[in-house]
Every structure is written in structure tokens, then in C-alpha cells.
Scaffold this active site. Structure first.
Site, PDB file in Angstrom:
ATOM      1  N   HIS B  12      -7.927  -9.202   5.302  1.00  0.00           N
ATOM      2  CA  HIS B  12      -6.857  -8.903   6.263  1.00  0.00           C
ATOM      3  C   HIS B  12      -6.895  -7.433   6.713  1.00  0.00           C
ATOM      4  O   HIS B  12      -5.858  -6.787   6.839  1.00  0.00           O
ATOM      5  CB  HIS B  12      -5.484  -9.315   5.705  1.00  0.00           C
ATOM      6  CG  HIS B  12      -5.097  -8.690   4.389  1.00  0.00           C
ATOM      7  ND1 HIS B  12      -4.385  -9.370   3.428  1.00  0.00           N
ATOM      8  CD2 HIS B  12      -5.293  -7.451   3.898  1.00  0.00           C
ATOM      9  CE1 HIS B  12      -4.165  -8.564   2.395  1.00  0.00           C
ATOM     10  NE2 HIS B  12      -4.708  -7.397   2.660  1.00  0.00           N
ATOM     11  N   HIS B  59       1.687  -3.681   1.935  1.00  0.00           N
ATOM     12  CA  HIS B  59       1.022  -2.395   1.729  1.00  0.00           C
ATOM     13  C   HIS B  59       2.025  -1.262   1.911  1.00  0.00           C
ATOM     14  O   HIS B  59       1.969  -0.522   2.894  1.00  0.00           O
ATOM     15  CB  HIS B  59      -0.132  -2.213   2.712  1.00  0.00           C
ATOM     16  CG  HIS B  59      -1.148  -3.317   2.663  1.00  0.00           C
ATOM     17  ND1 HIS B  59      -0.936  -4.546   3.229  1.00  0.00           N
ATOM     18  CD2 HIS B  59      -2.383  -3.370   2.102  1.00  0.00           C
ATOM     19  CE1 HIS B  59      -2.009  -5.316   3.024  1.00  0.00           C
ATOM     20  NE2 HIS B  59      -2.891  -4.617   2.349  1.00  0.00           N
ATOM     21  N   HIS B 193     -13.801  -3.446  -1.508  1.00  0.00           N
ATOM     22  CA  HIS B 193     -13.494  -2.207  -0.795  1.00  0.00           C
ATOM     23  C   HIS B 193     -12.746  -1.240  -1.699  1.00  0.00           C
ATOM     24  O   HIS B 193     -12.060  -1.648  -2.630  1.00  0.00           O
ATOM     25  CB  HIS B 193     -12.715  -2.440   0.511  1.00  0.00           C
ATOM     26  CG  HIS B 193     -11.324  -3.010   0.399  1.00  0.00           C
ATOM     27  ND1 HIS B 193     -11.034  -4.180  -0.247  1.00  0.00           N
ATOM     28  CD2 HIS B 193     -10.139  -2.582   0.898  1.00  0.00           C
ATOM     29  CE1 HIS B 193      -9.739  -4.451  -0.139  1.00  0.00           C
ATOM     30  NE2 HIS B 193      -9.161  -3.487   0.548  1.00  0.00           N
ATOM     31  N   GLU B 240      -7.471  -7.075  -4.672  1.00  0.00           N
ATOM     32  CA  GLU B 240      -6.723  -8.022  -3.822  1.00  0.00           C
ATOM     33  C   GLU B 240      -7.264  -9.449  -3.941  1.00  0.00           C
ATOM     34  O   GLU B 240      -6.555 -10.412  -3.679  1.00  0.00           O
ATOM     35  CB  GLU B 240      -6.815  -7.608  -2.341  1.00  0.00           C
ATOM     36  CG  GLU B 240      -6.000  -6.382  -1.996  1.00  0.00           C
ATOM     37  CD  GLU B 240      -6.126  -6.001  -0.514  1.00  0.00           C
ATOM     38  OE1 GLU B 240      -5.352  -5.141  -0.090  1.00  0.00           O
ATOM     39  OE2 GLU B 240      -7.002  -6.539   0.204  1.00  0.00           O
TER      40      GLU B 240
END
Lengths: 129, 284
Positions: B12, B59, B193, B240
Site C-alpha cells: 500500500h 501510519h 522495505h 507489515e
């Protein structure tokens, strides 16, 4: 008895755990305040005065003024919160991430286009590359 | 009876949303990313889901450090796309399904998962970018969405095992709902990431490829992978990926059914700082 924190030997990485969150609470909440346009304007008009409204440590305030994101993270900042400072400055997430690596913006972007930073040599602190 | 017909997995990345919103999808940098979702958009038009149970993470948008719920279910009638500091994304508001959401909350809490119930929540790129990737740029989203937020920002985040078990409980809850709804469960975030520190920019294609393989063929085993493996191998934000295990746990083969069919699989590096992964599994 101390808690199990197996992530302390991952190089160039600070895990934002409950203990870091405790230390960074006011720093991160200051960042959160920048979600509001009027607060961004007040911060930009006088950064020091705005920071002085928060019960942050002097080191935390200085790290924000210096835009030293690595230092902010050492002092309990979390990148998703710190990103609000970047947004206030008109920086992209890639510019912010890159600023912590010691690389130039172009060099960082090129590295990502070429597949990113390799995992080899980057699993453990002190590991030979 | 409601049923889960498929699960969808996707990164996302916020920059993907920005590329869409600013009309940059035709640029050489972004073309390969959006090409990977062309099949998916077509597939969704054929599938016509009635409701999407969308697992994502906030976030530092709706949740500051004042409250940090590990699992939060959105039971509101609607959810507004948030201003994350660059202005709200120009996407439709998200319509909820309060009746099904309340049903799931009741069932899952009785199955020992202590959900936080959220009746007011703006939704950030974690939720809206997957909708854009799967549905394009419509005037209104084609169906209601139940947002399900997982804390993956402050450690410790829930374990893969816990997420997988939660997925099973969500499955049980949906199948005990009386209306004949076609429900999809989406898991979002990842893949490898790292957005912070001198190791920022880490990508581990080998890890990601294996993760996709095991998610398909060995989700039970994959659920046993400890946090440290995500952090070390996939980067601090790669954690995540535990959210994908919630969607995988909701598939029929975790409940004595047949293995799902892989309808689509896609992987690309990079989108901004991140490896983009995408998978569609159909229940049999």
C-alpha cells in the site's frame, strides 16, 4: 529480568518499541500536531517558539531544528510521526528516507531503481560486507 | 449465509497513491507497477464483491501515541480519507458495513481476540491505496468496506501466528452471518522495505519471493516465523507483512477445505522505497 530484544544487533536500524515510544512520546505528539494547517503555519513562523510549547528534551528540540532524522529516531522518534515534519517542509518520503543514509538524493533514488539496498552484509552489526 | 470468495494481498505504498492522483501512471517509472494490477481491476469487475474486509495499518494518522490498539475494527457507517500532511487523497469516502462489522466484532471477541471497536476513524493511504489499485478511480467505491487496523508501528506488533489465528476467527464470524454476501478479505502492506536509519532502502527479493511461495503453499508454517526474521530480512517496516496472514487465515483450506487457486501474482521493485507484491487467491 530483562526483556528479550533480539533486534538490537540489526545494523542501521532502531526498533520503535514500548521503551523508545515512552522516551519519544512528546516528540512524536509534536509531529502529530503538524497534521493541522494552522499548526504548520505557526511552526514555520517560529520553529523554536513552537517547540518550546512541548515538554520535549533540549536534545529532541535541537534534532528537530537540525532536521537530523537519525538523531530524532535515537531520541524516541518514529519515522511515521517524523514524516509530518517532512510533509511540512515539502519533502517526499523518499527524500526523508534517503536523508538518513548519508547518500545524496540522486544516489539513493538510483539505488532503489537498481533493486534497493542489498541484504548481503546488512543482517548483523559488524558483519563483513 | 455470507461467504469468503477470495483474498487479495497488496502493498500500500503511499507514492503509488500520489502517482495515481497526480496522473503519473503513464511515466516509465510507474508503468510496470500499474501494469501488475490491470488483471486485478478486470477480475474485480467480474467478481463484484458485496463487502471487503480490509486489513491495513494506520501510519500515525487516526492513531497517535495516545491510543495504540493492536487490533481495531471499524464499525462506522463511513470513513473519510485522511489528510496525512500533503492534503487528503482525492478519492471517494469509504462506506462501511456497520451491521456485518458489529457481527464480526461480537463473534471474534467471543473467540478470545480482544478487538478495539472504532466508530470514528479517518483512513490513510494504508486503506485507500489498495482500493485505488484494485478499483481504479471511480466516483464511488463499488462496495462497502470494513476497515481492520493492525498496529505494526510500535513493537511488539502481533505475531504472525496470532494474525493467522485471527484470520480463522474472522472466517468463522463471516460464515455465521445470515445474509448471502460475497465477501473478500484483503491483507495489505509490505513487502520488504525499511524507511528509517542508515539501512533505509533495504529490499530483499529472495525473502519476498519465498514469503509469497509459503503464503500460498505453507501458511501454517509461515505463521510461525518470528518477528526478528521480518525485521532482519525484510526491513523494519517489512513487518507489515504479518497482516497478510490475517487474510490467509480466512481462506477455506485453514478450515478443512481445498487449497485456494492462485489467480494472479505480481512482484516489482521499486515503488519509492518499497518492493511491491500482489497476490489474488480464490477459494475453492
Amino acid at each position: 529480568m530483562s526483556l528479550d530484544k533480539p533486534y538490537m544487533d540489526v545494523p542501521g536500524t532502531t526498533i520503535f518499541d514500548a521503551d523508545m515510544s515512552r522516551q519519544g512520546y512528546h516528540l512524536n505528539q509534536f509531529c502529530m500536531s503538524l497534521m493541522k494547517a494552522e499548526n504548520r503555519a505557526r511552526f514555520k513562523a517560529d520553529e523554536r517558539a513552537y517547540l518550546d510549547e512541548w515538554p520535549m528534551s533540549e536534545e529532541q528540540k535541537q534534532a528537530v531544528l537540525d532536521r537530523d532524522l537519525n538523531r530524532c529516531i535515537q531520541l524516541g522518534g518514529n519515522i511515521y510521526f517524523l514524516a509530518k515534519i517532512g510533509a511540512t517542509d515539502g519533502k517526499s518520503f523518499q527524500q526523508m528516507a534517503g536523508s538518513m543514509t548519508g547518500m545524496s538524493e540522486d544516489a539513493y533514488r538510483d539505488m532503489m531503481v537498481k533493486g534497493g539496498r542489498s541484504i548481503e552484509g546488512n543482517r548483523y552489526t559488524g558483519e563483513k560486507k | 449465509m455470507a461467504r469468503i470468495t477470495a483474498s487479495v494481498y497488496t502493498s500500500h505504498v503511499p507514492a503509488v497513491g500520489a502517482a495515481l492522483d497526480l496522473g503519473k501512471t503513464g511515466e516509465a517509472y510507474w508503468q510496470p507497477v500499474f501494469k501488475g494490477y490491470e488483471f486485478s481491476k478486470q477480475w474485480e469487475q467480474e467478481q463484484k464483491p458485496d463487502v471487503i474486509f480490509l486489513v491495513f495499518n494506520d501510519h500515525a494518522t487516526a492513531f497517535s501515541l495516545d491510543f495504540i490498539p493492536t487490533f481495531a475494527i471499524g464499525t462506522a457507517a463511513e470513513f473519510i480519507p485522511a489528510d496525512e500532511g500533503w492534503g487528503p487523497r482525492p478519492v471517494p469516502k469509504v462506506i462501511g458495513h456497520p451491521k456485518l462489522a458489529a457481527h464480526i466484532a461480537q463473534s471474534v471477541i467471543q473467540d478470545d481476540f480482544d478487538l478495539t471497536i472504532v466508530n470514528k476513524m479517518d483512513v490513510d493511504h494504508g486503506l485507500t491505496v489498495p482500493l485505488s489499485l484494485m478499483f481504479g478511480q471511480p466516483q464511488a467505491w463499488p462496495c462497502p468496506v470494513i476497515p481492520f487496523a493492525v498496529n505494526v508501528v510500535q513493537y511488539p506488533v502481533p505475531s504472525g501466528r496470532r494474525c493467522f489465528m485471527l484470520g480463522k476467527a474472522v472466517r468463522k464470524a463471516i460464515y455465521s452471518y445470515d445474509e448471502p454476501l460475497n465477501v473478500q478479505v484483503w491483507g495489505t502492506g509490505g513487502m520488504s522495505h525499511q524507511l528509517q536509519g542508515p539501512r533505509a532502502g533495504l529490499i530483499n527479493k529472495e525473502f519476498d519471493t519465498k514469503f509469497l511461495d509459503r503464503l500460498i503453499d505453507d501458511p501454517e508454517g509461515l505463521a510461525g516465523m518470528p518477528h526478528i526474521d521480518y525485521v532482519r530480512e525484510a526491513g523494519s517496516e517489512g513487518i507489515e507483512l504479518v497482516m497478510w496472514l490475517i487474510a490467509r487465515g480466512a481462506m477455506g483450506d485453514t478450515d478443512g477445505g481445498k487449497k485456494p487457486t492462485v489467480r494472479h501474482r505480481f512482484y516489482h521493485v521499486p515503488a519509492s522505497n518499497t518492493a511491491v507484491g500482489h497476490l489474488i487467491l480464490e477459494n475453492n
